[in-house]
Design a protein around this motif. Structure first.
Motif, PDB file in Angstrom:
ATOM      1  N   LEU C  15       0.833  -1.196   0.000  1.00 45.11           N
ATOM      2  CA  LEU C  15       0.000   0.000   0.000  1.00 45.11           C
ATOM      3  C   LEU C  15       0.874   1.255   0.000  1.00 45.11           C
ATOM      4  CD1 LEU C  15      -3.010   0.225   0.046  1.00 45.11           C
ATOM      5  CD2 LEU C  15      -2.921   0.505   2.485  1.00 45.11           C
ATOM      6  N   GLN C  16       1.954   1.173   0.795  1.00 48.70           N
ATOM      7  CA  GLN C  16       2.888   2.290   0.857  1.00 48.70           C
ATOM      8  C   GLN C  16       3.455   2.582  -0.523  1.00 48.70           C
ATOM      9  OE1 GLN C  16       5.534   1.134   3.901  1.00 48.70           O
ATOM     10  NE2 GLN C  16       5.548   3.122   4.863  1.00 48.70           N
ATOM     11  N   ILE C  17       3.793   1.500  -1.226  1.00 43.08           N
ATOM     12  CA  ILE C  17       4.351   1.670  -2.558  1.00 43.08           C
ATOM     13  C   ILE C  17       3.319   2.307  -3.487  1.00 43.08           C
ATOM     14  CG2 ILE C  17       5.265   0.420  -4.536  1.00 43.08           C
ATOM     15  CD1 ILE C  17       6.287  -1.663  -2.523  1.00 43.08           C
ATOM     16  N   LEU C  18       2.079   1.824  -3.359  1.00 40.75           N
ATOM     17  CA  LEU C  18       1.037   2.316  -4.254  1.00 40.75           C
ATOM     18  C   LEU C  18       0.753   3.784  -4.016  1.00 40.75           C
ATOM     19  CD1 LEU C  18      -1.567  -0.595  -4.298  1.00 40.75           C
ATOM     20  CD2 LEU C  18      -0.178   0.224  -6.181  1.00 40.75           C
ATOM     21  N   LEU C  19       0.643   4.182  -2.737  1.00 45.19           N
ATOM     22  CA  LEU C  19       0.251   5.549  -2.423  1.00 45.19           C
ATOM     23  C   LEU C  19       1.451   6.493  -2.363  1.00 45.19           C
ATOM     24  CD1 LEU C  19      -2.356   4.918   0.385  1.00 45.19           C
ATOM     25  CD2 LEU C  19      -2.801   5.606  -1.953  1.00 45.19           C
ATOM     26  N   GLY C  20       2.646   5.900  -2.132  1.00 46.94           N
ATOM     27  CA  GLY C  20       3.817   6.728  -2.014  1.00 46.94           C
ATOM     28  C   GLY C  20       3.961   7.383  -0.652  1.00 46.94           C
ATOM     29  N   ARG C  21       3.092   7.046   0.308  1.00 45.78           N
ATOM     30  CA  ARG C  21       3.211   7.615   1.662  1.00 45.78           C
ATOM     31  C   ARG C  21       2.498   6.670   2.621  1.00 45.78           C
ATOM     32  NH1 ARG C  21      -1.992   9.702   2.099  1.00 45.78           N
ATOM     33  NH2 ARG C  21      -2.883   9.959   0.065  1.00 45.78           N
ATOM     34  N   ASP C  22       2.555   6.999   3.913  1.00 45.05           N
ATOM     35  CA  ASP C  22       1.853   6.166   4.884  1.00 45.05           C
ATOM     36  C   ASP C  22       0.352   6.366   4.758  1.00 45.05           C
ATOM     37  OD1 ASP C  22       4.007   4.968   5.853  1.00 45.05           O
ATOM     38  OD2 ASP C  22       4.192   6.156   7.677  1.00 45.05           O
ATOM     39  N   PRO C  23      -0.383   5.289   4.588  1.00 46.90           N
ATOM     40  CA  PRO C  23      -1.823   5.426   4.422  1.00 46.90           C
ATOM     41  C   PRO C  23      -2.516   5.643   5.762  1.00 46.90           C
ATOM     42  CG  PRO C  23      -1.203   3.146   4.301  1.00 46.90           C
ATOM     43  CD  PRO C  23       0.056   3.906   4.512  1.00 46.90           C
ATOM     44  N   ALA C  24      -3.741   6.163   5.690  1.00 42.98           N
ATOM     45  CA  ALA C  24      -4.541   6.337   6.898  1.00 42.98           C
ATOM     46  C   ALA C  24      -4.997   4.974   7.400  1.00 42.98           C
ATOM     47  CB  ALA C  24      -5.742   7.220   6.602  1.00 42.98           C
ATOM     48  N   LEU C  25      -5.422   4.933   8.671  1.00 42.79           N
ATOM     49  CA  LEU C  25      -5.791   3.652   9.276  1.00 42.79           C
ATOM     50  C   LEU C  25      -6.928   2.993   8.514  1.00 42.79           C
ATOM     51  CD1 LEU C  25      -5.568   1.588  11.521  1.00 42.79           C
ATOM     52  CD2 LEU C  25      -7.178   2.940  12.846  1.00 42.79           C
ATOM     53  N   TRP C  26      -7.923   3.811   8.147  1.00 46.82           N
ATOM     54  CA  TRP C  26      -9.076   3.184   7.498  1.00 46.82           C
ATOM     55  C   TRP C  26      -8.703   2.662   6.119  1.00 46.82           C
ATOM     56  CZ3 TRP C  26     -11.197   4.656   2.890  1.00 46.82           C
ATOM     57  CH2 TRP C  26     -10.844   5.915   2.386  1.00 46.82           C
ATOM     58  N   VAL C  27      -7.746   3.326   5.459  1.00 50.10           N
ATOM     59  CA  VAL C  27      -7.301   2.813   4.154  1.00 50.10           C
ATOM     60  C   VAL C  27      -6.656   1.447   4.346  1.00 50.10           C
ATOM     61  CG1 VAL C  27      -5.865   3.254   2.146  1.00 50.10           C
ATOM     62  CG2 VAL C  27      -6.961   5.156   3.326  1.00 50.10           C
ATOM     63  N   THR C  28      -5.830   1.344   5.405  1.00 53.72           N
ATOM     64  CA  THR C  28      -5.173   0.064   5.679  1.00 53.72           C
ATOM     65  C   THR C  28      -6.205  -1.023   5.944  1.00 53.72           C
ATOM     66  OG1 THR C  28      -3.557   1.406   6.826  1.00 53.72           O
ATOM     67  CG2 THR C  28      -3.297  -0.957   6.974  1.00 53.72           C
ATOM     68  N   LEU C  29      -7.178  -0.678   6.781  1.00 54.86           N
ATOM     69  CA  LEU C  29      -8.208  -1.672   7.105  1.00 54.86           C
ATOM     70  C   LEU C  29      -8.970  -2.090   5.855  1.00 54.86           C
ATOM     71  CD1 LEU C  29      -9.723  -0.568  10.505  1.00 54.86           C
ATOM     72  CD2 LEU C  29      -8.527  -2.672   9.954  1.00 54.86           C
ATOM     73  N   ALA C  30      -9.341  -1.067   5.034  1.00 54.01           N
ATOM     74  CA  ALA C  30     -10.088  -1.374   3.816  1.00 54.01           C
ATOM     75  C   ALA C  30      -9.253  -2.259   2.898  1.00 54.01           C
ATOM     76  CB  ALA C  30     -10.467  -0.078   3.099  1.00 54.01           C
ATOM     77  N   TRP C  31      -7.957  -1.949   2.842  1.00 57.25           N
ATOM     78  CA  TRP C  31      -7.047  -2.734   2.015  1.00 57.25           C
ATOM     79  C   TRP C  31      -7.014  -4.185   2.497  1.00 57.25           C
ATOM     80  CZ3 TRP C  31      -4.157  -2.810  -2.270  1.00 57.25           C
ATOM     81  CH2 TRP C  31      -3.063  -3.659  -2.340  1.00 57.25           C
ATOM     82  N   ASP C  32      -6.916  -4.343   3.841  1.00 58.10           N
ATOM     83  CA  ASP C  32      -6.879  -5.697   4.396  1.00 58.10           C
ATOM     84  C   ASP C  32      -8.148  -6.461   4.063  1.00 58.10           C
ATOM     85  OD1 ASP C  32      -4.455  -5.223   5.371  1.00 58.10           O
ATOM     86  OD2 ASP C  32      -5.031  -5.064   7.470  1.00 58.10           O
ATOM     87  N   VAL C  33      -9.294  -5.778   4.267  1.00 57.20           N
ATOM     88  CA  VAL C  33     -10.566  -6.450   3.984  1.00 57.20           C
ATOM     89  C   VAL C  33     -10.633  -6.835   2.515  1.00 57.20           C
ATOM     90  CG1 VAL C  33     -13.045  -6.122   3.881  1.00 57.20           C
ATOM     91  CG2 VAL C  33     -11.775  -5.351   5.871  1.00 57.20           C
ATOM     92  N   MET C  34     -10.169  -5.918   1.642  1.00 62.14           N
ATOM     93  CA  MET C  34     -10.197  -6.223   0.224  1.00 62.14           C
ATOM     94  C   MET C  34      -9.296  -7.413  -0.086  1.00 62.14           C
ATOM     95  SD  MET C  34      -8.827  -4.174  -3.014  1.00 62.14           S
ATOM     96  CE  MET C  34      -7.373  -5.167  -2.922  1.00 62.14           C
ATOM     97  N   LEU C  35      -8.096  -7.415   0.543  1.00 63.18           N
ATOM     98  CA  LEU C  35      -7.180  -8.534   0.328  1.00 63.18           C
ATOM     99  C   LEU C  35      -7.861  -9.847   0.693  1.00 63.18           C
ATOM    100  CD1 LEU C  35      -3.592  -7.793   1.606  1.00 63.18           C
ATOM    101  CD2 LEU C  35      -4.330  -8.395  -0.670  1.00 63.18           C
ATOM    102  N   VAL C  36      -8.453  -9.857   1.911  1.00 66.26           N
ATOM    103  CA  VAL C  36      -9.040 -11.098   2.383  1.00 66.26           C
ATOM    104  C   VAL C  36     -10.203 -11.509   1.491  1.00 66.26           C
ATOM    105  CG1 VAL C  36     -10.308 -12.139   4.266  1.00 66.26           C
ATOM    106  CG2 VAL C  36      -8.298 -10.787   4.744  1.00 66.26           C
ATOM    107  N   MET C  37     -11.107 -10.544   1.242  1.00 66.93           N
ATOM    108  CA  MET C  37     -12.319 -10.886   0.497  1.00 66.93           C
ATOM    109  C   MET C  37     -12.010 -11.214  -0.952  1.00 66.93           C
ATOM    110  SD  MET C  37     -14.524 -10.677   2.792  1.00 66.93           S
ATOM    111  CE  MET C  37     -16.099 -10.708   1.977  1.00 66.93           C
ATOM    112  N   GLY C  38     -11.240 -10.323  -1.589  1.00 63.78           N
ATOM    113  CA  GLY C  38     -11.041 -10.476  -3.011  1.00 63.78           C
ATOM    114  C   GLY C  38      -9.907 -11.401  -3.357  1.00 63.78           C
ATOM    115  N   VAL C  39      -8.704 -10.979  -2.974  1.00 60.99           N
ATOM    116  CA  VAL C  39      -7.533 -11.697  -3.453  1.00 60.99           C
ATOM    117  C   VAL C  39      -7.489 -13.122  -2.912  1.00 60.99           C
ATOM    118  CG1 VAL C  39      -5.037 -11.687  -3.542  1.00 60.99           C
ATOM    119  CG2 VAL C  39      -6.280  -9.553  -3.648  1.00 60.99           C
ATOM    120  N   PHE C  40      -7.708 -13.275  -1.587  1.00 60.80           N
ATOM    121  CA  PHE C  40      -7.546 -14.615  -1.033  1.00 60.80           C
ATOM    122  C   PHE C  40      -8.636 -15.559  -1.505  1.00 60.80           C
ATOM    123  CE2 PHE C  40      -4.796 -13.203   2.731  1.00 60.80           C
ATOM    124  CZ  PHE C  40      -3.711 -13.230   1.906  1.00 60.80           C
TER     125      PHE C  40
END
Lengths: 166, 103, 424
Positions: C15-40
């Protein structure tokens, strides 16, 4: 967040524990025990005891619980009648349990506990290993001797007898 | 309100009570074993919680909990071997039926 | 702040690579949920589909036929077609089955396998949980939960074949978890970490760092691990829980429709997870044999580039998946080549061969690390002497046990019965 996670895991554990008490069939009780153990593993993660959480899963869920279900399968089948004590004894048991709970909770409420340290302790697994083979070497060795005794004892108890062979 | 030691202790007490009630109300030997496992888990939770909240820089509670887990597994193995023997002799695992030595 | 929360709060490297900076907490959480739901979930089904197709293709080729070849190019879409067929089937419940357990058992078998993917390192950054320091133990633990699903499936069906399957699963799994864990321990003892990420990084600089080449004992442990992982995945020749020539289909005899397909997905994904663990433990994880990926990745990170690390990660994931695919191919090859032993032979092989062998490997690995590893001369000599004494003790015990065993066998032959007279 920590509070929310604690309440979620605590709820899972309690649901499992109450399920063990209430379950009609012994295999259902075993499944509820699984739920309780998984909740406990979550709580261990919250308490920074990662190794313990994983060990809990490996030993309890992968070992003890499988053994228990295996034992149930060997000794009963679907439709075995309920093996519970009578209503009077159940009432006494529940009163005992709740009384104990009340006593402990009263004690907890009236005790002043130290405030929790905020730090995350790093490298828990390595330190756990060092203390197992350092400060706790003797208990560790005794535990391994115990395991050996248990292994031999269980094999001896569960062996096939001559009369079974006949 | 932050979650502290008392929360964990109360939860452990509830688990322990559930374990006691299970042991006292079930006559199925394996059900009793499950109650004992619940009680041991409650004790473990206490040990780990105390370790986390009041023993800074030490891991004694976790080591104890680890020993409890290991010995509980050993206990379950022996208990099940005994139950299987019991079942072979009495064709039931109802602990109330094991009264052959009764005077 | 507990470690678990640190996991939730940490910025995902990708995510850091994608955004180029530290993401907000909710972005991280959303990313995790997306990873689990979609990718996995996507990963799990794609692996399942391709592996099932591959298995049928391999089986076909080994038996001198074509395997699936009608649906899609070279039959690739066959699994999808089967999936649709299964999804449209009725979800049957046997008349006197235990309904609740019957319904939850497939999920109990499937969910842990899915969860195990959280710990697999597909690349230097492509791992869900970076902070889990016991990820190896975690995979072993979570796959242990799967067993319970299988056992409950067999028990709740209220069918003799299913119960036989479940009982075989229980005793087989309990037994083979020991050599599995011990062979993992051989490696853990040698390198001193339970973290799959650290194990991967350790081996990323070329073929000579791969742990299978670290000691003779780790090479042997790889073999033990492979055999034990076959058993823990219920793969032939250890497919006794479902042995289809004796038990109809073992523990999943009574299942139909989607629930049946969940068992299949669980089995093939467990194969993938086990192959992944084996790749991490012995075969260099996501690293190529020349250390190119690790080198390129380190350079890209040091250069502060934004997209190149991600590309190296993708390459690493490709290598990792390739290794898993090769290991899965070997598992299939074994399945269609070897006959199935009886359950007593399986347990005999475990308790009397695999467990002593893996214990000996553990001992050997420890001694090897002592003798070959660094340290001052006196320290090394003391430790070697102590280790030699330990080895002598163990060998003496083994000799004692073996001689007792032989004695017992002679007694047995002399008395003509399975038990010595009066020996209760």
């Amino acid at each position: 967040m920590a509070a929310a996670l604690f309440y979620i895991f605590a709820a899972i554990t309690l649901v499992g524990a109450i399920g063990v008490v209430m379950a009609k069939h012994i295999v259902h009780a075993a499944v509820q025990l699984l739920v309780a153990l998984l909740g406990m593993a979550g709580l261990y993660f919250l308490l920074d005891a990662e190794f313990l959480a994983a060990a809990q899963l490996v030993i309890y869920v992968g070992g003890t619980l499988v053994l228990i279900i295996f034992g149930v399968m060997l000794t009963s089948h679907l439709g075995t009648r309920l093996m519970r004590v009578g209503p009077g004894e159940t009432a006494i048991a529940v009163l005992t349990g709740l009384g104990l709970l009340a006593a402990i909770v009263t004690a907890i409420i009236h005790t002043r506990f130290p405030t929790p340290p905020p730090s995350v302790e790093p490298d828990v697994t390595r330190r756990l290993g060092v203390s197992l083979l350092g400060d706790y070497l003797v208990p560790f060795e005794i535990a391994s001797v115990l395991m050996l005794a248990v292994m031999i004892g269980a094999a001896y108890l569960a062996r096939r007898r001559p009369k079974d062979a006949a | 309100m932050t979650v502290g030691l008392p929360h964990y202790l109360v939860l452990a007490a509830m688990l322990f009570a559930a374990g006691i009630i299970t042991v006292l109300t079930r006559r199925h030997a394996i059900g009793i074993l499950m109650g004992i496992e619940l009680m041991l888990n409650a004790a473990n939770l206490n040990l780990v919680a105390f370790n986390r909240f009041s023993a800074v820089g030490k891991l004694d509670g976790q080591v104890f909990a680890l020993f409890v887990i290991v010995i509980a597994a050993a206990e379950a193995a022996v208990a099940l071997a005994i139950f299987l023997n019991f079942y072979n002799n009495f064709a039931t695992v109802d602990v109330d039926q094991g009264n052959e030595l009764k005077g | 702040m507990s470690l678990l929360l640190a996991t939730l709060d940490r910025p995902a490297p990708v995510l850091q690579i994608l955004l180029g900076r530290d993401p907000a907490l909710w972005v991280t959480l959303a990313w995790d949920v997306m990873l689990v739901m979609g990718v996995f979930l996507g990963l799990v089904s794609v692996i399942g589909f391709i592996a099932i197709w591959g298995e049928r293709k391999v089986a076909g080729r080994i038996q001198h036929r074509h395997g699936p070849n009608r649906v899609g190019p070279v039959g690739l879409l066959q699994s999808l077609a089967d999936g649709i067929k299964l999804a449209s089937k009725e979800d049957l419940l046997p008349g006197r089955a235990d309904a609740v357990l019957f319904y939850i058992a497939p999920y109990l078998a499937f969910a842990p396998v899915f969860t195990a993917f959280l710990a697999l390192p597909f690349g230097p950054d492509f791992v869900f949980d970076r902070t889990l320091s016991v990820s190896l133990l975690w995979v072993l633990a979570i796959l242990g939960v799967e067993v319970i699903g299988v056992i409950l499936a067999g028990w709740s069906s209220n069918n003799k074949w299913s119960i036989y399957g479940a009982m075989r699963e229980a005793c087989q799994l309990i037994s083979y978890e020991i050599p599995l864990g011990l062979s993992m321990l051989v490696v853990v003892l040698a390198v001193g970490t339970l973290d799959l990420l650290k194990l991967s990084e350790m081996q990323s600089h070329g073929l000579q760092h791969w742990l299978v080449f670290r000691q003779p004992f780790t090479a042997a442990a790889a073999l033990v691990f492979f055999i034990a992982s076959l058993a823990s995945n219920k793969r032939a020749p250890f497919d006794l829980p479902e042995s289809d020539s004796e038990l109809v289909a073992g523990y999943h005899t009574e299942y139909s429709g989607l629930r049946f397909s969940l068992f299949y997905l669980a089995e093939y994904n467990a194969m993938f997870v086990m192959s992944g663990v084996m790749a991490v433990l012995f075969l260099g994880s996501w690293a190529d044999p020349f250390g190119l990926i690790a080198h390129g990745y380190a350079k890209a990170i040091a250069g502060g580039q934004r997209w190149t690390p991600l590309l190296w990660n993708v390459a690493a994931a490709g290598v990792f998946t390739f290794k898993c695919a090769v290991l899965m191919f070997i598992q299939m090859w074994v399945r269609w080549t070897l006959p199935r032993p009886r359950i007593d032979q399986v347990l005999h092989a475990c308790v009397k061969v695999m467990v002593p062998a893996s214990l000996a490997l553990l001992l050997g690995s420890a001694v090897w690390e002592l003798v070959v590893a660094h340290g001052s001369m006196t320290e090394r000599i003391t430790q070697t002497v102590l280790a030699a004494a330990g080895v002598a003790l163990v060998v003496a015990t083994l000799v004692l046990i073996i001689s007792a065993f032989i004695q017992g066998r002679q007694n047995q032959q002399r008395l003509g019965g399975p038990w010595p007279a009066g020996g209760a």
